[in-house]
Scaffold this active site. Sequence first.
Site, PDB file in Angstrom:
ATOM      1  CE  LYS A 140      -3.918  -1.835   2.661  1.00 19.00           C
ATOM      2  NZ  LYS A 140      -4.923  -1.610   1.615  1.00 19.00           N
ATOM      3  NE  ARG A 172     -10.930  -9.589  -2.111  1.00 19.17           N
ATOM      4  CZ  ARG A 172     -11.235  -8.688  -3.049  1.00 19.17           C
ATOM      5  NH1 ARG A 172     -11.527  -9.068  -4.266  1.00 19.17           N
ATOM      6  NH2 ARG A 172     -11.236  -7.404  -2.759  1.00 19.17           N
TER       7      ARG A 172
HETATM    8  N1  BES Z   1      -8.183  -3.700   4.441  1.00 21.91           N
HETATM    9  C1  BES Z   1      -8.271  -3.302   3.085  1.00 21.91           C
HETATM   10  C2  BES Z   1      -9.530  -2.510   2.788  1.00 21.91           C
HETATM   11  C3  BES Z   1      -9.605  -1.102   3.312  1.00 21.91           C
HETATM   12  C4  BES Z   1      -8.911  -0.090   2.678  1.00 21.91           C
HETATM   13  C5  BES Z   1     -10.415  -0.804   4.373  1.00 21.91           C
HETATM   14  C6  BES Z   1      -9.027   1.204   3.146  1.00 21.91           C
HETATM   15  C7  BES Z   1     -10.535   0.497   4.814  1.00 21.91           C
HETATM   16  C8  BES Z   1      -9.834   1.503   4.205  1.00 21.91           C
HETATM   17  C9  BES Z   1      -8.283  -4.532   2.178  1.00 21.91           C
HETATM   18  O1  BES Z   1      -7.527  -5.600   2.600  1.00 21.91           O
HETATM   19  C10 BES Z   1      -7.736  -4.092   0.870  1.00 21.91           C
HETATM   20  O2  BES Z   1      -6.591  -3.745   0.817  1.00 21.91           O
HETATM   21  N2  BES Z   1      -8.552  -4.121  -0.179  1.00 21.91           N
HETATM   22  C11 BES Z   1      -8.151  -3.706  -1.476  1.00 21.91           C
HETATM   23  C12 BES Z   1      -8.717  -4.672  -2.472  1.00 21.91           C
HETATM   24  C13 BES Z   1      -8.166  -4.489  -3.868  1.00 21.91           C
HETATM   25  C14 BES Z   1      -6.699  -4.857  -3.901  1.00 21.91           C
HETATM   26  C15 BES Z   1      -8.950  -5.363  -4.816  1.00 21.91           C
HETATM   27  C16 BES Z   1      -8.688  -2.297  -1.692  1.00 21.91           C
HETATM   28  O3  BES Z   1      -9.790  -1.991  -1.261  1.00 21.91           O
HETATM   29  O4  BES Z   1      -7.949  -1.495  -2.289  1.00 21.91           O
HETATM   30 MN    MN Z   2      -5.509  -5.433   1.915  1.00 22.86          MN
END
Ligand code: BES
Ligand code: MN
Length: 556
Positions: free
Chosen positions: A336, A410
Amino acid sequence: MAKTGGAAPREGRAGARDRVLPGRGPARAAVPSTRARGRRPQEGTNLIRIAYQARTPRASGAEALVLWLAEGAPAPRWLEAGLRRQVEQCVRLREFGGKPGQVVLLVSEGGRPVVLVGLGKLQAITREALRRAAGHAGKRLRGLAVREAAAAVPELMGAPRKPEPRKPEPHSLDPRMPDLSGGLGEVLAEGLLLGGYAFEAYKRPAAEERDRPRLERVTLYDPARATGAASVKVGVARGAAICLARDLGNQPSNAMTPAALARHARAIARRRGLKCQVLGRGELKRLGLGLLLGVAQGSREEPRLIVMEYRPRGARRTLCFVGKGITFDTGGISIKPALAMDEMKFDMCGGAAVLGAMDAIAALGLPVRVVGVVPACENMPGGGAIKPGDILASYSGKHVEVLNTDAEGRLILADALAYALERFKPDAVVDLATLTGACVVALGHFATGAISNDAAFQEQVVRAGRRAGDPVWPLPNFPEYEEALRGKTADLQNIGPREGGAITAGMFLKQFVGRTPWVHLDIAGTAWGVKGVGHIPNEGATGVGVAILVDLAREA
Ligand code: BES
Ligand code: MN
Ligand code: ZN
């Protein structure tokens, strides 16, 4: 004297003491120790105690008084003449009008603080309006140098009110409940506890603050018997459990490791007489939870699968709750960006909600069997980490191509769901997860997104959310959304297109629940970062989901 509510928070406190402190090994050293100065560093909150009395607060001698007043409503009849005049003057001077969220502090001639809190228009008062107004009272009382306060239950029941629509309409513009029946004490007690919450585990008070009195007890006085001790007890159990979930969520990831989360689960189980089993890496390997193991393999922290079971005698239905327990989400190799990455300590808030719900459901002795399952691990980019394109074997037997290691929630939930369904054969299952940024984009911070395979069960969950004050908003589950998840080289791939990301994430989970009625709740927007709501702190974890699960179990 009819005293309720004392019990659960007091137990909560004792529990906090025997809660196992997180972090054996390297993580511990990183946690600043205030123990030497007599404070337990990991203890977040001191919950206030809530008591109930079916009489006026006139002779209570409490140091402070809370009055909740609707717009244009007169001060209660039992109020002494001097104070009544002061309230009337505030209204005449437009200092206080009873607007929702309005808070005014008076000081009586005798020097007692009186907190006036607005409820809004009498006809429009909902459970949620009361919970928020109680939250405002809790927040204001915390700032005062008093130990005990009296609060007057507002007299609303005689008022003309809009009736609750017979068949609730989930897509109405404001899905919150106007019906107050039986629930006044519940929302007031809960709101007071939640508003009085602050996470101060790592902050030493300023010198002049150290010895000041702090709020310890609020008594709800109810001369009109608008509610009762039993109702207050429910609010206390739920409020205390939500505060517990907030505490777990607010802890930094170096304190709230997967092992630490499991120790907290054990402590709750011990306190409430639940079964609790914690599976480590070895057992997960033997059982074949390849998705959970895969996500965990980039971290030095070992994964855990936490399994809690509440099984009252004679229960006929089994509910299963599964919560995402990523104790920190760096994204893994699909790392990230740095901006606000610290917030990814909240990525276990789904798991925290499950632990909180188990605590409250057991405290209330609800007549339904409930199993709580929390897959817990870190998502880190270590040398052993999974890489984009890697293929993992899931517990269900399906293979998953991990195209993005940041879509890890997921993965661990798919294994936990498949395992829980096979082992416990529940009548219905709910999962909660901070699953997608896309859900935050779609719904913002005031609604939890839902995906389901069963319209009737989803309706039940939406209804529980309405009662609980945690609104749930269904998202479409058309089969077209599933197609993007078909893998090129494996059965499934873990991401779809960017568009509609909250939906595809839910549809991925759907591949692992078979025909069991299931609702997925995406709490990414609602688990933290909610501002301007009375009973929710402006910083940190909200404890969202606990109340939904508790109310669902109450109706099961
Ligand atoms: N934990 C995150 C989702 C999230 C992001 C929650 C920001 C709250 C605030 C999750 O594991 C994630 O990183 N999801 C990705 C999925 C994508 C790679 C398909 C996302 O939402 O960017
Ligand atoms: Mn994630
Ligand atoms: Zn995540």
